[in-house]
Write a protein that holds these residues in place. Structure first.
Motif, short mmCIF file in Angstrom:
data_model
loop_
_atom_site.label_atom_id
_atom_site.label_comp_id
_atom_site.label_asym_id
_atom_site.label_seq_id
_atom_site.Cartn_x
_atom_site.Cartn_y
_atom_site.Cartn_z
N THR A 41 -66.72 34.33 75.48
CA THR A 41 -68.12 34.54 75.13
C THR A 41 -68.31 35.70 74.16
N PRO A 53 -59.33 41.63 66.00
CA PRO A 53 -58.76 42.72 66.80
C PRO A 53 -59.74 43.36 67.79
N ARG A 54 -61.04 43.20 67.60
CA ARG A 54 -61.98 43.77 68.56
C ARG A 54 -61.80 43.15 69.94
N TYR A 55 -61.27 41.92 69.97
CA TYR A 55 -61.14 41.23 71.25
C TYR A 55 -59.71 41.19 71.78
N GLU A 61 -58.17 43.21 73.76
CA GLU A 61 -58.14 43.44 75.20
C GLU A 61 -58.57 42.19 75.97
N TRP A 62 -59.62 41.55 75.46
CA TRP A 62 -60.20 40.39 76.12
C TRP A 62 -59.17 39.28 76.32
N GLY A 81 -57.72 41.44 59.07
CA GLY A 81 -58.19 41.27 57.69
C GLY A 81 -59.31 40.26 57.57
N ASP A 82 -59.47 39.70 56.39
CA ASP A 82 -60.59 38.80 56.09
C ASP A 82 -60.55 37.56 57.00
N ALA A 112 -62.01 51.44 75.50
CA ALA A 112 -61.05 51.05 74.45
C ALA A 112 -61.35 49.69 73.85
N SER A 113 -62.35 48.98 74.41
CA SER A 113 -62.74 47.66 73.91
C SER A 113 -64.04 47.80 73.11
N PRO A 114 -63.99 47.62 71.78
CA PRO A 114 -65.19 47.88 70.99
C PRO A 114 -66.39 47.03 71.41
N HIS A 115 -66.14 45.81 71.95
CA HIS A 115 -67.25 44.95 72.35
C HIS A 115 -67.25 44.70 73.85
N GLU A 138 -68.20 44.26 77.63
CA GLU A 138 -69.43 43.94 78.36
C GLU A 138 -69.51 44.85 79.57
N VAL A 155 -60.60 49.50 64.49
CA VAL A 155 -60.36 48.06 64.34
C VAL A 155 -61.60 47.27 63.88
N HIS A 156 -62.60 47.96 63.36
CA HIS A 156 -63.77 47.21 62.85
C HIS A 156 -64.27 47.89 61.59
N ARG A 190 -63.56 44.95 52.97
CA ARG A 190 -63.63 43.83 52.04
C ARG A 190 -65.03 43.62 51.48
N PRO A 216 -55.87 51.17 73.46
CA PRO A 216 -55.86 50.27 74.62
C PRO A 216 -55.26 50.92 75.87
#
Lengths: 363, 363
Positions: free
Chosen positions: A45, A64-66, A68-69, A84-85, B200-203, B205, B290-291, B310, B330
């Motif tokens: 999600t 890479p933000r996810y 850990e998920w 990257g892109d 450590a997780s940018p997003h 929950e 990472v973002h 980019r 992490p």
């Protein structure tokens, strides 16, 4: 088996069914990019993921933000983190004949994928594959929709018992939203509470107008619980309606019930709309039924199939759809009555909307 | 002049500016279909509307459900209600050389418009025209973003004063959401509350994990007030941080402040990202950011411009953007510090985020 194990199993089966369709259509693979389809197929999600499904391929991609998920993997899927892109990266992962979710993918994304994809790339509109899978609800999904409906019905019952007259539309809508949240859900859309002349607007926003005695009040609400939505509308009266309002109410209920009695797998979505519309037309209000008869409900509160005069689909067994005819007379009144139902082989399998459709007078 | 008259005036000017761009690009007209652009240009917030803007054309189109809504007209626009098939109807209203919002329009809609449009129709990707207008905020918009920021900052201040340790992340996130609503706003996105290893997780929950003493806690929240969003992040500590956490915190703040000092109209969005990234790279944490550095904020909480490695854009005067570097290790900790700023001709014109960035220990 725990419900979450149930859900994981369902997802693996869904991906397998998609792979079968990909082979049948002779696609190299299907690229799934809409968050709701990704959730349906993988349970992920987050805001950014893609799934590539081919005969021998089950690749989930995120950024890479996810990291850990997805650290523990996703059952049945290979996982890749794209640095990257994002779109250039995705373009590098797809083959030359790739199905896309054309009902979700923007022209801009398609253009960029085509630009950076393999030589001779064909992006083939194939969104109907996942949409078709999502239409046919499995037992886990049906259970969740039933629970969401029950919650919304309970809140509607409480609100009606407390009376409407003397409160503003916005106040009542706020109470509905608050109660749904108290019970651990979210509204599946901002509730509509439209009284008196405002009821003549099918998409009225709850206003600061005080609801008076003797008015029709349309209440259109749904809950979202564990990802799945419900949707239900009732029109009630804050005191005895006049003959005209009583007549209009009776016609809408008859239209709703006639359509329900004709609802079954194999029936055309346009034909069913015509059944409901015919009742209203014969009563002389044909030009006052200004929207389609209904829509599918699931992870989204509006999804396939659409039930309207221009629908080209047929109902499938285990579609979950709304049946919601209405009559709207500008400056005067509106009535809408909406049930949420599970389509069965030869009729309505379950009507999730439990409130009576007898004309109801509330305080 | 009342604020609502102010807003109407702004909208008429916006449509005029779009018409100038349409002429400059030698388009026959621009077809605007995304709800947020429609809201920006017309104030209409229904679910279905379109705007056609050409040299001598200002046509707003909706369907019969919104007949009441548009009954009094929309200032400066001709209004038409489309009966029947929406996309076929729209296709009948556009000329052969029509700009489309390619960043919003799906492949499916484009295909159908092309099929039913006039002979020789060209649909020309031109979404950047409206996106460009939306980037440059007018005084009414700046005022609304400032108010939304003030509300979110107030709620953040209250929550920090009450202490974090001993409560779950989800509980704190729920309090933030509730307070924003109490004050008449909505969260502009579900707030992030991520403590200890979850930071450590940018997003991340918000989870059911209890926040412990001596942990970093990332709080990322925004309010939406009267349509406009805010966005701000602070990382605080529930007790004295160790040397490593203190070092990471210092690097992120330095990165944030260095980027702020270089923020001005004309600066490249990628170059600014590089300024912030350089600070983190030189400190040895380059692979932990990472973002991207940030994004535009307005009617949407993520809009143009994107600030990342980019990006090909330059900052414009009156862009409103976030500056939000972070370091994520992490299993250990994460720190993100985010300000929301108005870009001026030669520097930051206004920093909407009022909370201190000194290392803060809370209960």
């Amino acid at each position: 088996m725990s419900p979450s194990a149930d859900r994981r199993g369902s997802r693996t089966e869904r991906v397998d069914r998609l792979a079968d369709l990909v082979i049948e259509r002779e696609l190299g693979a299907m690229l799934v990019t809409s968050p709701v389809s990704i959730e349906y197929l993988t349970g992920f999600t987050g805001t950014n993921g893609a799934l590539i499904v081919g005969e021998d391929r089950r690749l989930f991609v995120t950024d890479p933000r996810y990291r850990e998920w997805v650290a523990d993997g996703i059952e049945g899927l290979e996982v890749e983190i794209l640095q990257g892109d994002w779109l250039k990266g995705l373009a590098g992962l797809i083959g030359s004949k790739t199905g896309i979710e054309d009902g979700f993918m923007t022209v801009r994304v398609e253009t960029k994928l085509a630009e950076h994809g393999p030589a001779g790339i064909e992006l083939i509109p194939s969104g109907e594959l996942v949409e078709g899978l999502r239409r046919v609800k499995d037992p886990v999904e049906i259970e969740l929709i039933a629970e969401a409906s029950k919650l919304a019905d309970q809140v509607l019952g409480e609100v009606l018992a407390e009376g409407l007259a003397g409160r503003t539309e916005a106040e009542v809508a706020g109470v509905i939203t608050g109660r749904i949240r108290q019970e651990g859900g979210e509204p599946s859309f901002p509730p509509i509470v439209a009284a008196g002349p405002n009821s003549a607007s099918p998409h009225a926003e709850p206003s600061a107008r005080v609801i008076e005695a003797g008015e029709p009040v349309i209440l259109d609400l749904g809950a979202k619980l564990d990802g799945y939505c419900s949707d239900c509308t009732r029109t009630v009266f804050t005191g005895p309606p006049d003959d005209r309002a009583r007549e209009v109410y009776g016609i809408v209920v008859e239209s709703n019930e006639t359509a329900l009695s004709e609802t079954a797998a194999g029936v055309g979505c346009a034909a069913l709309d015509e059944v409901a519309r015919g009742v209203i037309e014969r009563a002389g209000f044909g030009d006052r039924f200004v929207h389609g008869l209904g829509h599918g409900v699931g992870l989204e509160v509006h999804e396939e199939p659409r039930l309207g005069p221009r629908s080209s689909e047929q109902l499938l067994e285990r579609d979950v759809v709304t049946i919601e005819p209405g009559i709207y007379i500008p400056g005067e009144l509106g009535v809408r009555v909406e049930d949420l139902v599970l389509v069965g082989e030869s009729g309505v399998e379950t009507n999730f909307s439990s409130h009576s459709k007898d004309l109801l007078e509330v305080g």
